[in-house]
Design an enzyme around this catalytic site. Structure first.
Site, PDB file in Angstrom:
ATOM      1  N   GLY A   1     -37.333  17.294  43.728  1.00  0.00           N
ATOM      2  CA  GLY A   1     -36.068  16.967  44.382  1.00  0.00           C
ATOM      3  C   GLY A   1     -36.266  16.587  45.845  1.00  0.00           C
ATOM      4  N   TYR A   2     -35.149  16.386  46.491  1.00  0.00           N
ATOM      5  CA  TYR A   2     -35.144  15.845  47.858  1.00  0.00           C
ATOM      6  C   TYR A   2     -35.858  16.778  48.855  1.00  0.00           C
TER       7      TYR A   2
ATOM      8  N   ASN B   1     -37.290  20.621  36.129  1.00  0.00           N
ATOM      9  CA  ASN B   1     -37.000  20.029  34.817  1.00  0.00           C
ATOM     10  C   ASN B   1     -36.464  18.604  34.938  1.00  0.00           C
ATOM     11  N   LEU B   2     -36.451  18.061  36.141  1.00  0.00           N
ATOM     12  CA  LEU B   2     -36.085  16.657  36.409  1.00  0.00           C
ATOM     13  C   LEU B   2     -34.625  16.368  36.070  1.00  0.00           C
TER      14      LEU B   2
ATOM     15  N   ASN C   1     -32.206  16.404  38.061  1.00  0.00           N
ATOM     16  CA  ASN C   1     -31.621  15.590  39.138  1.00  0.00           C
ATOM     17  C   ASN C   1     -32.715  14.898  39.956  1.00  0.00           C
TER      18      ASN C   1
ATOM     19  N   SER D   1     -27.046  27.665  52.012  1.00  0.00           N
ATOM     20  CA  SER D   1     -26.306  26.516  52.548  1.00  0.00           C
ATOM     21  C   SER D   1     -25.262  26.996  53.550  1.00  0.00           C
TER      22      SER D   1
ATOM     23  N   TYR E   1     -19.937  25.786  43.719  1.00  0.00           N
ATOM     24  CA  TYR E   1     -21.296  25.603  44.265  1.00  0.00           C
ATOM     25  C   TYR E   1     -21.556  26.597  45.395  1.00  0.00           C
TER      26      TYR E   1
ATOM     27  N   LYS F   1     -24.160  30.117  45.927  1.00  0.00           N
ATOM     28  CA  LYS F   1     -25.071  30.446  47.043  1.00  0.00           C
ATOM     29  C   LYS F   1     -24.739  31.826  47.603  1.00  0.00           C
TER      30      LYS F   1
ATOM     31  N   ARG G   1     -10.666  13.353  53.965  1.00  0.00           N
ATOM     32  CA  ARG G   1     -11.134  13.719  52.625  1.00  0.00           C
ATOM     33  C   ARG G   1     -10.733  15.174  52.361  1.00  0.00           C
ATOM     34  N   PRO G   2     -10.069  15.439  51.223  1.00  0.00           N
ATOM     35  CA  PRO G   2      -9.644  16.822  50.964  1.00  0.00           C
ATOM     36  C   PRO G   2     -10.842  17.783  50.998  1.00  0.00           C
ATOM     37  N   GLY G   3     -10.630  18.933  51.583  1.00  0.00           N
ATOM     38  CA  GLY G   3     -11.681  19.966  51.595  1.00  0.00           C
ATOM     39  C   GLY G   3     -12.615  19.902  52.786  1.00  0.00           C
TER      40      GLY G   3
HETATM   41  P1  NAD Z   1     -32.134  18.050  44.576  1.00  0.00           P
HETATM   42  O1  NAD Z   1     -31.145  17.954  43.481  1.00  0.00           O
HETATM   43  O2  NAD Z   1     -32.719  16.797  45.119  1.00  0.00           O
HETATM   44  O3  NAD Z   1     -33.357  18.994  44.125  1.00  0.00           O
HETATM   45  C1  NAD Z   1     -33.178  20.114  43.284  1.00  0.00           C
HETATM   46  C2  NAD Z   1     -34.190  19.983  42.143  1.00  0.00           C
HETATM   47  O4  NAD Z   1     -34.072  21.126  41.298  1.00  0.00           O
HETATM   48  C3  NAD Z   1     -33.945  18.754  41.288  1.00  0.00           C
HETATM   49  O5  NAD Z   1     -35.128  17.977  41.249  1.00  0.00           O
HETATM   50  C4  NAD Z   1     -33.593  19.310  39.912  1.00  0.00           C
HETATM   51  O6  NAD Z   1     -34.088  18.507  38.872  1.00  0.00           O
HETATM   52  C5  NAD Z   1     -34.205  20.696  39.950  1.00  0.00           C
HETATM   53  N1  NAD Z   1     -33.512  21.704  39.122  1.00  0.00           N
HETATM   54  C6  NAD Z   1     -32.204  22.029  39.152  1.00  0.00           C
HETATM   55  N2  NAD Z   1     -31.945  23.003  38.257  1.00  0.00           N
HETATM   56  C7  NAD Z   1     -33.123  23.303  37.652  1.00  0.00           C
HETATM   57  C8  NAD Z   1     -33.512  24.219  36.646  1.00  0.00           C
HETATM   58  N3  NAD Z   1     -32.628  25.008  36.036  1.00  0.00           N
HETATM   59  N4  NAD Z   1     -34.822  24.275  36.288  1.00  0.00           N
HETATM   60  C9  NAD Z   1     -35.737  23.481  36.874  1.00  0.00           C
HETATM   61  N5  NAD Z   1     -35.427  22.580  37.827  1.00  0.00           N
HETATM   62  C10 NAD Z   1     -34.135  22.486  38.214  1.00  0.00           C
HETATM   63  O7  NAD Z   1     -31.472  18.925  45.740  1.00  0.00           O
HETATM   64  P2  NAD Z   1     -31.948  19.150  47.241  1.00  0.00           P
HETATM   65  O8  NAD Z   1     -31.065  18.378  48.137  1.00  0.00           O
HETATM   66  O9  NAD Z   1     -33.413  18.984  47.337  1.00  0.00           O
HETATM   67  O10 NAD Z   1     -31.556  20.677  47.412  1.00  0.00           O
HETATM   68  C11 NAD Z   1     -32.517  21.707  47.286  1.00  0.00           C
HETATM   69  C12 NAD Z   1     -31.836  23.042  47.492  1.00  0.00           C
HETATM   70  O11 NAD Z   1     -31.238  23.082  48.775  1.00  0.00           O
HETATM   71  C13 NAD Z   1     -30.707  23.334  46.494  1.00  0.00           C
HETATM   72  O12 NAD Z   1     -30.750  24.722  46.184  1.00  0.00           O
HETATM   73  C14 NAD Z   1     -29.463  23.015  47.278  1.00  0.00           C
HETATM   74  O13 NAD Z   1     -28.360  23.741  46.837  1.00  0.00           O
HETATM   75  C15 NAD Z   1     -29.877  23.443  48.681  1.00  0.00           C
HETATM   76  N6  NAD Z   1     -29.128  22.754  49.739  1.00  0.00           N
HETATM   77  C16 NAD Z   1     -29.114  21.395  49.791  1.00  0.00           C
HETATM   78  C17 NAD Z   1     -28.384  20.747  50.773  1.00  0.00           C
HETATM   79  C18 NAD Z   1     -28.320  19.240  50.826  1.00  0.00           C
HETATM   80  O14 NAD Z   1     -27.396  18.702  51.451  1.00  0.00           O
HETATM   81  N7  NAD Z   1     -29.246  18.516  50.231  1.00  0.00           N
HETATM   82  C19 NAD Z   1     -27.700  21.497  51.739  1.00  0.00           C
HETATM   83  C20 NAD Z   1     -27.757  22.888  51.672  1.00  0.00           C
HETATM   84  C21 NAD Z   1     -28.485  23.515  50.662  1.00  0.00           C
HETATM   85  C1  WQD Z   2     -20.333  14.623  56.224  1.00  0.00           C
HETATM   86  C2  WQD Z   2     -19.191  13.989  57.001  1.00  0.00           C
HETATM   87  C3  WQD Z   2     -17.268  13.438  55.684  1.00  0.00           C
HETATM   88  C4  WQD Z   2     -18.998  10.228  53.314  1.00  0.00           C
HETATM   89  C5  WQD Z   2     -21.919  18.684  52.004  1.00  0.00           C
HETATM   90  C6  WQD Z   2     -21.709  19.988  51.280  1.00  0.00           C
HETATM   91  C7  WQD Z   2     -22.471  21.093  51.937  1.00  0.00           C
HETATM   92  C8  WQD Z   2     -23.947  20.742  52.063  1.00  0.00           C
HETATM   93  C9  WQD Z   2     -24.125  19.409  52.697  1.00  0.00           C
HETATM   94  C10 WQD Z   2     -25.100  21.612  50.107  1.00  0.00           C
HETATM   95  C11 WQD Z   2     -17.820  14.529  56.594  1.00  0.00           C
HETATM   96  C12 WQD Z   2     -17.883  12.195  56.293  1.00  0.00           C
HETATM   97  C13 WQD Z   2     -18.847  11.260  54.230  1.00  0.00           C
HETATM   98  C14 WQD Z   2     -18.305   8.998  53.535  1.00  0.00           C
HETATM   99  C15 WQD Z   2     -17.393   9.900  55.556  1.00  0.00           C
HETATM  100  N1  WQD Z   2     -24.575  20.657  50.782  1.00  0.00           N
HETATM  101  N2  WQD Z   2     -18.054  11.104  55.334  1.00  0.00           N
HETATM  102  N3  WQD Z   2     -17.534   8.895  54.663  1.00  0.00           N
HETATM  103  O1  WQD Z   2     -19.287  17.523  53.264  1.00  0.00           O
HETATM  104  O2  WQD Z   2     -20.445  18.136  55.458  1.00  0.00           O
HETATM  105  O3  WQD Z   2     -21.453  18.817  53.333  1.00  0.00           O
HETATM  106  O4  WQD Z   2     -23.324  18.410  52.032  1.00  0.00           O
HETATM  107  O5  WQD Z   2     -25.217  22.765  50.346  1.00  0.00           O
HETATM  108  O6  WQD Z   2     -22.311  22.225  51.168  1.00  0.00           O
HETATM  109  O7  WQD Z   2     -20.328  20.265  51.306  1.00  0.00           O
HETATM  110  O8  WQD Z   2     -21.481  16.428  53.942  1.00  0.00           O
HETATM  111  O9  WQD Z   2     -22.384  14.158  53.989  1.00  0.00           O
HETATM  112  O10 WQD Z   2     -20.503  14.667  52.398  1.00  0.00           O
HETATM  113  O11 WQD Z   2     -20.039  14.558  54.840  1.00  0.00           O
HETATM  114  O12 WQD Z   2     -16.660   9.761  56.551  1.00  0.00           O
HETATM  115  O13 WQD Z   2     -18.376   8.070  52.732  1.00  0.00           O
HETATM  116  O14 WQD Z   2     -19.165  12.588  56.721  1.00  0.00           O
HETATM  117  O15 WQD Z   2     -15.874  13.351  55.692  1.00  0.00           O
HETATM  118  O16 WQD Z   2     -17.051  14.594  57.756  1.00  0.00           O
HETATM  119  P1  WQD Z   2     -20.530  17.733  54.033  1.00  0.00           P
HETATM  120  P2  WQD Z   2     -21.152  14.902  53.714  1.00  0.00           P
END
Ligand code: NAD
Ligand code: WQD
Length: 346
Positions: A13-14, A36-37, A39, A129, A154, A158, A299-301
């Site tokens: 993943g990312y 497990n790919l 996402n 998060s 979600y 966490k 955007r709601p939320g």
């Molecule tokens: P991502 O989806 O790119 O990576 C997560 C990976 O986990 C994916 O490759 C997916 O295939 C794998 N996966 C999911 N469920 C699985 C399972 N049951 N078994 C095996 N593999 C599984 O996400 P990311 O952005 O790299 O996020 C990584 C972590 O960071 C996550 O826990 C996410 O909640 C947390 N996080 C991400 C963000 C963000 O904005 N990217 C922000 C805060 C927290």
């Molecule tokens: C950022 C800002 C939007 C798209 C989310 C999750 C959070 C965490 C990170 C996992 C906001 C604005 C966005 C667009 C826009 N993930 N925006 N036009 O909502 O802060 O956080 O990702 O843990 O839990 O909620 O991130 O990138 O969606 O938005 O104006 O087309 O950009 O309104 O102000 P967010 P985001």
């Protein structure tokens, strides 16, 4: 036995893949991945190899399957720690499919903790998060900020995940750190690895780069009349490589026994709040591309503003961010252009 191997879950993943790259480039740890790919794609392993020259083994196994996951622990008796990224992460999807999120994110964690206990892998890092804070009334957000009711299933996974780990480590040798990421963005500085959203993205930076390259005809800035310096929302965008490096700091911190408690929590942010319009300007500056955007309804939320207090992670983990919003945008843009080239070549 000298245990020197780290198990990264979600390594394709990312954030997991960027963390693997930093581990391979900056440390002597060995790495294996379980993903497990669901996402992501196995192509990520090629990208990691291209950047680091090293091939990482990935177990394409669902962590919700305890028996299969246990095979990894049987095969790898030299694990020193686990960095647990694997989870589903879309806030809006979790509202529509709450059971999928509770099932996947909590059963996978539960299974891992059972195996951590059985195989005594005593250093555990959890991806949390900033969404655990919910709507906050005081900025910046520090680790003492009380958690309010989760805004989505979600975010609730966490919050529950953190509680599960905190309760678990009370009665054994395991030490754990939960890292609460703010808004991770950007790509590897080479532009050779980044986020590859399978569906139409809802996060700001992929929306910006897909608009610039023409996939999205026009993007919306959600909200222009908030009480902020330019009317748009404020977030703490943080480069994914800075996030990746924090995991190495946290792992070494645990292994070296520098932790005061068996469970600790750290925010990972830059401390700088950036508005949506400032992010757009930064992108236009580094790319030279004029973005086609319109000012749209809120955007709601969405919360108006959230950014991190970085004091604790700086003091305790000795970590601070190095990359700024322009680095984030420039790397994301390089990566978006590579994706287009790859698509054309297919
Ligand atoms: P991502 O989806 O790119 O990576 C997560 C990976 O986990 C994916 O490759 C997916 O295939 C794998 N996966 C999911 N469920 C699985 C399972 N049951 N078994 C095996 N593999 C599984 O996400 P990311 O952005 O790299 O996020 C990584 C972590 O960071 C996550 O826990 C996410 O909640 C947390 N996080 C991400 C963000 C963000 O904005 N990217 C922000 C805060 C927290
Ligand atoms: C950022 C800002 C939007 C798209 C989310 C999750 C959070 C965490 C990170 C996992 C906001 C604005 C966005 C667009 C826009 N993930 N925006 N036009 O909502 O802060 O956080 O990702 O843990 O839990 O909620 O991130 O990138 O969606 O938005 O104006 O087309 O950009 O309104 O102000 P967010 P985001």
């Amino acid at each position: 036995m000298n245990k020197n191997k780290i198990l990264v879950t979600g390594g394709c993943g990312y954030i997991g893949s960027h963390t693997i790259i930093e581990i391979l480039e900056q440390t002597d740890f060995e790495v294996i991945s379980v993903d497990n790919l669901m996402n992501s794609s196995a192509d990520t392993l090629d990208r990691i190899e291209k950047i680091t020259g090293k091939r990482v083994k990935n177990y394409a196994i669902d962590l919700c399957d305890l028996a299969k996951t246990e095979e990894i622990f049987k095969e790898n008796t030299d694990l020193v720690g686990i960095i647990h990224f694997a989870a589903l992460k879309s806030v809006p999807e979790s509202v529509f499919k709450p059971l999928l999120y509770y099932h996947n994110n909590l059963n996978s964690l539960l299974n891992l903790l059972k195996l951590v206990e059985k195989y005594q892998v005593n250093n555990f890092i959890f991806s949390s998060s900033c969404s655990v804070y919910g709507n906050v009334s005081k900025l910046p957000v520090n680790e003492q900020t009380p958690l309010s009711i989760a805004e989505s299933p979600y975010a609730y996974t966490k919050q529950i995940g953190e509680v599960m780990i905190k309760d678990f480590v009370k009665n054994n040798e395991v030490k754990a750190v939960a890292l609460r990421y703010f808004n991770p963005v950007g790509a590897h500085i080479s532009g050779l690895n980044g986020e590859n959203p399978i569906n139409r993205p809802s996060n700001l930076v992929p929306v910006i780069t897909q608009t610039a390259i023409g996939i999205i005809p026009e993007m919306s800035v959600y909200g222009y009349d908030y009480d902020t310096r330019d009317g748009s929302c404020i977030r703490d965008y943080i480069h994914v490589t800075d996030i990746a490096k924090a995991h190495i700091k946290a792992m070494n911190y645990l292994i070296e026994g520098k932790n005061e408690a068996s469970y600790e929590v750290y925010n990972l942010g830059t401390g700088n709040g950036i508005t949506v319009l400032e992010a757009i300007k930064a992108f236009e500056k580094v790319s030279g591309v004029k973005l086609n955007y319109k000012l749209a309804e809120r955007r709601p939320g969405d919360v108006v503003a959230i950014y991190s207090d970085t004091t604790l992670s700086e003091q305790k983990l000795g970590w601070r961010t190095k990359l700024n919003i322009e680095d984030m945008m420039a790397s994301a843009w390089k990566w978006q252009q590579l994706l287009l080239e790859e698509k054309k070549a297919k």
